[in-house]
Structure formats: C-alpha cells, structure tokens
Design an enzyme around this catalytic site. Structure first.
Site, PDB file in Angstrom:
ATOM      1  CG  ASP A  50      -2.050   0.973   1.163  1.00 42.03           C
ATOM      2  OD1 ASP A  50      -1.860   2.069   0.614  1.00 42.03           O
ATOM      3  OD2 ASP A  50      -3.141   0.645   1.669  1.00 42.03           O
ATOM      4  CG  HIS A  63      -3.302   5.067  -0.480  1.00 42.46           C
ATOM      5  ND1 HIS A  63      -3.370   3.791  -0.968  1.00 42.46           N
ATOM      6  CD2 HIS A  63      -3.952   5.856  -1.365  1.00 42.46           C
ATOM      7  CE1 HIS A  63      -4.055   3.806  -2.109  1.00 42.46           C
ATOM      8  NE2 HIS A  63      -4.419   5.050  -2.383  1.00 42.46           N
ATOM      9  CB  SER A  80      -4.357  -2.259   3.315  1.00 42.14           C
ATOM     10  OG  SER A  80      -3.666  -1.903   2.139  1.00 42.14           O
TER      11      SER A  80
HETATM   12 CO1  B1M Z   1      -5.609   5.591  -4.118  1.00 42.96          CO
HETATM   13  N1  B1M Z   1      -7.224   4.569  -3.704  1.00 42.96           N
HETATM   14  N2  B1M Z   1      -4.993   4.166  -5.244  1.00 42.96           N
HETATM   15  N3  B1M Z   1      -4.148   6.791  -4.549  1.00 42.96           N
HETATM   16  N4  B1M Z   1      -6.606   6.987  -3.212  1.00 42.96           N
HETATM   17  C1  B1M Z   1      -8.153   5.160  -2.653  1.00 42.96           C
HETATM   18  C2  B1M Z   1      -7.810   4.650  -1.259  1.00 42.96           C
HETATM   19  C3  B1M Z   1      -9.557   4.641  -3.178  1.00 42.96           C
HETATM   20  C4  B1M Z   1     -10.617   4.490  -2.076  1.00 42.96           C
HETATM   21  C5  B1M Z   1     -10.042   5.594  -4.282  1.00 42.96           C
HETATM   22  C6  B1M Z   1     -11.390   5.216  -4.876  1.00 42.96           C
HETATM   23  O1  B1M Z   1     -11.486   4.269  -5.611  1.00 42.96           O
HETATM   24  N5  B1M Z   1     -12.436   5.958  -4.556  1.00 42.96           N
HETATM   25  C7  B1M Z   1      -9.158   3.273  -3.849  1.00 42.96           C
HETATM   26  C8  B1M Z   1      -9.168   2.021  -2.936  1.00 42.96           C
HETATM   27  C9  B1M Z   1     -10.262   1.059  -3.314  1.00 42.96           C
HETATM   28  C10 B1M Z   1     -10.229  -0.216  -2.535  1.00 42.96           C
HETATM   29  O2  B1M Z   1      -9.267  -0.728  -2.063  1.00 42.96           O
HETATM   30  N6  B1M Z   1     -11.402  -0.760  -2.409  1.00 42.96           N
HETATM   31  C11 B1M Z   1      -7.773   3.578  -4.340  1.00 42.96           C
HETATM   32  C12 B1M Z   1      -7.101   2.864  -5.382  1.00 42.96           C
HETATM   33  C13 B1M Z   1      -7.924   1.820  -6.092  1.00 42.96           C
HETATM   34  C14 B1M Z   1      -5.756   3.111  -5.720  1.00 42.96           C
HETATM   35  C15 B1M Z   1      -4.895   2.335  -6.740  1.00 42.96           C
HETATM   36  C16 B1M Z   1      -5.062   0.816  -6.716  1.00 42.96           C
HETATM   37  C17 B1M Z   1      -5.212   2.902  -8.129  1.00 42.96           C
HETATM   38  C18 B1M Z   1      -4.518   2.205  -9.278  1.00 42.96           C
HETATM   39  O3  B1M Z   1      -3.322   2.108  -9.312  1.00 42.96           O
HETATM   40  N7  B1M Z   1      -5.313   1.766 -10.192  1.00 42.96           N
HETATM   41  C19 B1M Z   1      -3.477   2.775  -6.330  1.00 42.96           C
HETATM   42  C20 B1M Z   1      -2.928   1.845  -5.225  1.00 42.96           C
HETATM   43  C21 B1M Z   1      -1.475   1.803  -5.164  1.00 42.96           C
HETATM   44  C22 B1M Z   1      -1.026   0.976  -3.961  1.00 42.96           C
HETATM   45  O4  B1M Z   1      -1.247   1.364  -2.827  1.00 42.96           O
HETATM   46  N8  B1M Z   1      -0.425  -0.148  -4.232  1.00 42.96           N
HETATM   47  C23 B1M Z   1      -3.750   4.131  -5.738  1.00 42.96           C
HETATM   48  C24 B1M Z   1      -2.831   5.181  -5.762  1.00 42.96           C
HETATM   49  C25 B1M Z   1      -3.084   6.447  -5.246  1.00 42.96           C
HETATM   50  C26 B1M Z   1      -2.148   7.644  -5.450  1.00 42.96           C
HETATM   51  C27 B1M Z   1      -0.672   7.274  -5.467  1.00 42.96           C
HETATM   52  C28 B1M Z   1      -2.498   8.335  -6.734  1.00 42.96           C
HETATM   53  C29 B1M Z   1      -2.599   8.564  -4.275  1.00 42.96           C
HETATM   54  C30 B1M Z   1      -1.817   8.331  -2.962  1.00 42.96           C
HETATM   55  C31 B1M Z   1      -0.696   9.305  -2.753  1.00 42.96           C
HETATM   56  C32 B1M Z   1      -0.113   9.201  -1.373  1.00 42.96           C
HETATM   57  O5  B1M Z   1      -0.740   8.839  -0.394  1.00 42.96           O
HETATM   58  N9  B1M Z   1       1.138   9.531  -1.301  1.00 42.96           N
HETATM   59  C33 B1M Z   1      -4.025   8.067  -4.021  1.00 42.96           C
HETATM   60  C34 B1M Z   1      -5.014   8.812  -3.312  1.00 42.96           C
HETATM   61  C35 B1M Z   1      -4.655  10.224  -2.968  1.00 42.96           C
HETATM   62  C36 B1M Z   1      -6.279   8.256  -2.963  1.00 42.96           C
HETATM   63  C37 B1M Z   1      -7.501   8.951  -2.324  1.00 42.96           C
HETATM   64  C38 B1M Z   1      -8.190   9.749  -3.414  1.00 42.96           C
HETATM   65  C39 B1M Z   1      -7.232   9.865  -1.141  1.00 42.96           C
HETATM   66  C40 B1M Z   1      -6.456   9.238   0.012  1.00 42.96           C
HETATM   67  C41 B1M Z   1      -6.017  10.279   0.992  1.00 42.96           C
HETATM   68  O6  B1M Z   1      -4.849  10.677   1.014  1.00 42.96           O
HETATM   69  N10 B1M Z   1      -6.944  10.798   1.820  1.00 42.96           N
HETATM   70  C42 B1M Z   1      -8.326   7.693  -1.828  1.00 42.96           C
HETATM   71  C43 B1M Z   1      -9.799   7.947  -1.695  1.00 42.96           C
HETATM   72  C44 B1M Z   1     -10.311   7.743  -0.289  1.00 42.96           C
HETATM   73  O7  B1M Z   1      -9.599   7.524   0.647  1.00 42.96           O
HETATM   74  N11 B1M Z   1     -11.585   7.736  -0.152  1.00 42.96           N
HETATM   75  C45 B1M Z   1      -7.787   6.602  -2.664  1.00 42.96           C
HETATM   76  C46 B1M Z   1      -6.654  11.794   2.816  1.00 42.96           C
HETATM   77  C47 B1M Z   1      -6.053  11.127   4.062  1.00 42.96           C
HETATM   78  C48 B1M Z   1      -5.740  12.147   5.144  1.00 42.96           C
HETATM   79  O8  B1M Z   1      -7.010  10.224   4.550  1.00 42.96           O
HETATM   80  O9  B1M Z   1      -5.388   8.283   4.566  1.00 42.96           O
HETATM   81  O10 B1M Z   1      -7.861   7.944   5.055  1.00 42.96           O
HETATM   82  P1  B1M Z   1      -6.650   8.783   5.116  1.00 42.96           P
HETATM   83  O11 B1M Z   1      -6.334   9.096   6.655  1.00 42.96           O
HETATM   84  C49 B1M Z   1      -7.316   9.499   7.576  1.00 42.96           C
HETATM   85  C50 B1M Z   1      -7.904   8.336   8.370  1.00 42.96           C
HETATM   86  O12 B1M Z   1      -8.096   7.182   7.599  1.00 42.96           O
HETATM   87  C51 B1M Z   1      -6.959   8.178   9.512  1.00 42.96           C
HETATM   88  O13 B1M Z   1      -6.497   9.502   9.762  1.00 42.96           O
HETATM   89  C52 B1M Z   1      -6.613  10.322   8.602  1.00 42.96           C
HETATM   90  C53 B1M Z   1      -7.429  11.561   8.925  1.00 42.96           C
HETATM   91  O14 B1M Z   1      -7.014  12.189  10.096  1.00 42.96           O
HETATM   92  N12 B1M Z   1      -5.789   7.310   9.424  1.00 42.96           N
HETATM   93  C54 B1M Z   1      -5.161   6.882  10.557  1.00 42.96           C
HETATM   94  C55 B1M Z   1      -5.125   6.802   8.386  1.00 42.96           C
HETATM   95  N13 B1M Z   1      -4.113   6.042   8.788  1.00 42.96           N
HETATM   96  C56 B1M Z   1      -4.104   6.069  10.114  1.00 42.96           C
HETATM   97  C57 B1M Z   1      -3.284   5.430  11.051  1.00 42.96           C
HETATM   98  C58 B1M Z   1      -3.554   5.635  12.398  1.00 42.96           C
HETATM   99  C59 B1M Z   1      -4.581   6.474  12.806  1.00 42.96           C
HETATM  100  C60 B1M Z   1      -5.416   7.071  11.895  1.00 42.96           C
HETATM  101  O15 B1M Z   1      -2.821   5.093  13.371  1.00 42.96           O
HETATM  102  C61 B1M Z   1      -1.892   4.110  13.058  1.00 42.96           C
END
Ligand code: B1M
Length: 215
Positions: free
Chosen positions: A98, A100, A151
């Site tokens: 992963d 992200h 994940s």
């Molecule tokens: Co990706 N991606 N992405 N992506 N991406 C998602 C997660 C997705 C939901 C988008 C969608 O389809 N709507 C989807 C997953 C679907 C699934 O699994 N069912 C997805 C996909 C499919 C993919 C790829 C597979 C796409 C592809 O290649 N075809 C690929 C995967 C690559 C891989 O991981 N092997 C991919 C790639 C990417 C980018 C590289 C383009 C980029 C990531 C860049 C980076 O992180 N450096 C990206 C992004 C930006 C997203 C979305 C749009 C935004 C994620 C984000 O940064 N959110 C995302 C959509 C979504 O999440 N709904 C998506 C903001 C961030 C602050 O939130 O990380 O959730 P988040 O953290 C939150 C809480 O979750 C929590 O605290 C934060 C808020 O305070 N939290 C924690 C998180 N970790 C924590 C740990 C803790 C405590 C709290 O303690 C340990």
C-alpha cells in the site's frame, strides 16, 4: 472566491501555484490543523469520489496528493508544539503493498507535535520490518495504516502472525477502508486476548489512543 473555497479547489485541481499565499491568508482566520481537517481534507474527499466514479484519472489524483502534501509541509511549522518530551514511542507504517501515506503522515505530525517519538517507516512495509523496528526502538505501540481493502486483510494477517510470535505490544489501526467492527471483532480476535488492538477513525483518535496506551 473565499480563500477556503480556493484552497479546497487547489486540492481537487492539484494546483500548487500560489498555494503558499492562500495558506498564509487562511492562517489569519484558521489554525493550521483546522485548515487541514476542514478545508484540505474536504478537497481530498471530492478527489476520492471523482476517482472512484471514474471521473478523474490516476495522474491527476497524484497531483492532488502532491498538493496536499505540499500544503501540509507549509502548515507544519506553524502548528502548536507541546514541550513534553518522550511521552512514548510509536512505530508507524503503511502496510505491505500500500502506497497511501497522507493519513499516516498526519498521524506522525500530530503525535510528534504532542510529545511522542514517532518512528515513521514509510510505505509498503512488510511485517518483519515493522516488528524489527518495534523491537529496536522499544515501541510502546505499533501503528498500521492502509487505505486499500486488501490492506485490511494484511493488517489482520499481520496481527495473527505477531500473536503467533508472542507479541503483545498495543496496535493502533487506521485508514479509510477499515471499519470499527472489523477492527474490534476480526482484528482483536486475530491478535488474541492478551493483546490490545484499537481503531483510530482519524489522526486525533490516534493521539487519544496513544495517550491511553501510556496511562
Ligand atoms: Co488511491 N485509492 N490508489 N491513490 N486513493 C483510494 C484509497 C480509493 C478508495 C479511491 C477510490 O477508488 N475511490 C481506492 C481504494 C479502493 C479499494 O481498495 N477498495 C484507491 C485505489 C484503487 C488506488 C490504486 C489501486 C489505483 C490504481 O493504481 N489503479 C493505487 C494503489 C497503489 C497501492 O497502494 N499499491 C492508488 C494510488 C493512489 C495515489 C498514489 C495516486 C494517491 C496516494 C498518494 C499518497 O498517499 N502519497 C491516491 C489517493 C490520494 C487516494 C484517495 C483519493 C485519497 C487518500 C487520501 O490521502 N486521503 C483515496 C480515496 C479515499 O480515501 N476515499 C484513494 C486523505 C487522508 C488524510 O485520509 O489516509 O484515510 P486517510 O487518513 C485518515 C484516516 O483514515 C486516519 O487519519 C486520517 C485523517 O485524520 N488514518 C489513521 C489513516 N491512517 C491512520 C493510522 C492511524 C490512525 C489514523 O494510526 C496508526
């Protein structure tokens, strides 16, 4: 448009030109963490929706993510920092497979600013690297982040393996694909009764949980 709307749109468009000036303007009326939580993350939510519904292609999502990271880096120096030292140590990683890391890095910033030592291992971390770091740094807790559905399975598998190897260090799990029920049922069971596993909905939740670990 008001600065809040402009910043939100910058995340959606992946537009970094003039970002710093807009952030400076927003800081006059909002604390940095509020800018991140209410304005920038709202933009990322829209990006997720557009991507999920096929209306936005991956390279543009990457631009949005880079803009988000740049904004967080510009805001970080302006955040309040606690004088507390060494309240505890968290080893933090995005799980294997992963990439992200925006949420994980927010957890790092918020815990670091609140007096914890965070050993941030980065993305795509296989379990051996995580437990090795936990051992080396005498971690009080391990934090795992992951956004993909696969994940969540890896987290559960990691916990099973850790339990088999006798680990009982508290583990904090976070990331958008997790649900509280999955963590509190499946993951708690996977780690066994002796261990502690908790779900962090957001980075502040992670901070609270770390506080509980250290009680
Ligand atoms: Co990706 N991606 N992405 N992506 N991406 C998602 C997660 C997705 C939901 C988008 C969608 O389809 N709507 C989807 C997953 C679907 C699934 O699994 N069912 C997805 C996909 C499919 C993919 C790829 C597979 C796409 C592809 O290649 N075809 C690929 C995967 C690559 C891989 O991981 N092997 C991919 C790639 C990417 C980018 C590289 C383009 C980029 C990531 C860049 C980076 O992180 N450096 C990206 C992004 C930006 C997203 C979305 C749009 C935004 C994620 C984000 O940064 N959110 C995302 C959509 C979504 O999440 N709904 C998506 C903001 C961030 C602050 O939130 O990380 O959730 P988040 O953290 C939150 C809480 O979750 C929590 O605290 C934060 C808020 O305070 N939290 C924690 C998180 N970790 C924590 C740990 C803790 C405590 C709290 O303690 C340990």
């Amino acid at each position: 448009a008001p600065v809040e709307e402009r910043l939100r749109q910058r995340i959606i468009d992946g537009d970094r030109l003039g970002l710093e000036a807009d952030l400076d303007e927003a800081r006059a009326t909002h604390p940095p963490l509020e800018i991140i939580n209410t304005i920038l993350l709202d933009g990322m939510r829209v990006v997720g929706e557009l991507f999920g519904s096929g209306k936005m292609q991956l390279p543009f999502v990457l631009q949005s993510a880079e803009t988000m990271k740049a904004a967080v880096a510009l805001l970080e120096p302006h955040m309040e920092k606690s004088d507390d030292q060494a309240r505890g140590t968290l080893v933090l990683a995005t799980v294997k497979g992963d990439v992200h890391d925006i949420g994980k890095n927010l957890v790092d910033i918020i815990l670091s600013n609140n007096g914890y030592k965070v050993v941030n291992l980065g993305i795509k971390q296989p379990l051996p690297a995580i437990v090795e770091a936990a051992r080396a740094h005498k971690a009080d807790a391990i934090g795992l982040s992951g956004l993909l559905v696969k994940s969540t399975v890896i987290m559960k598998d990691n916990l099973e393996e850790m339990a088999r190897d006798g680990w009982d260090t508290p583990v904090i799990l976070g990331g958008a694909a997790l649900t509280r029920a999955f963590v509190e049922d499946d993951c708690v069971r996977a780690y066994g009764n002796h261990g502690r596993v908790a779900y962090a909905r957001d980075a502040f939740d992670g901070l609270d949980l770390m506080g509980k670990v250290m009680e």
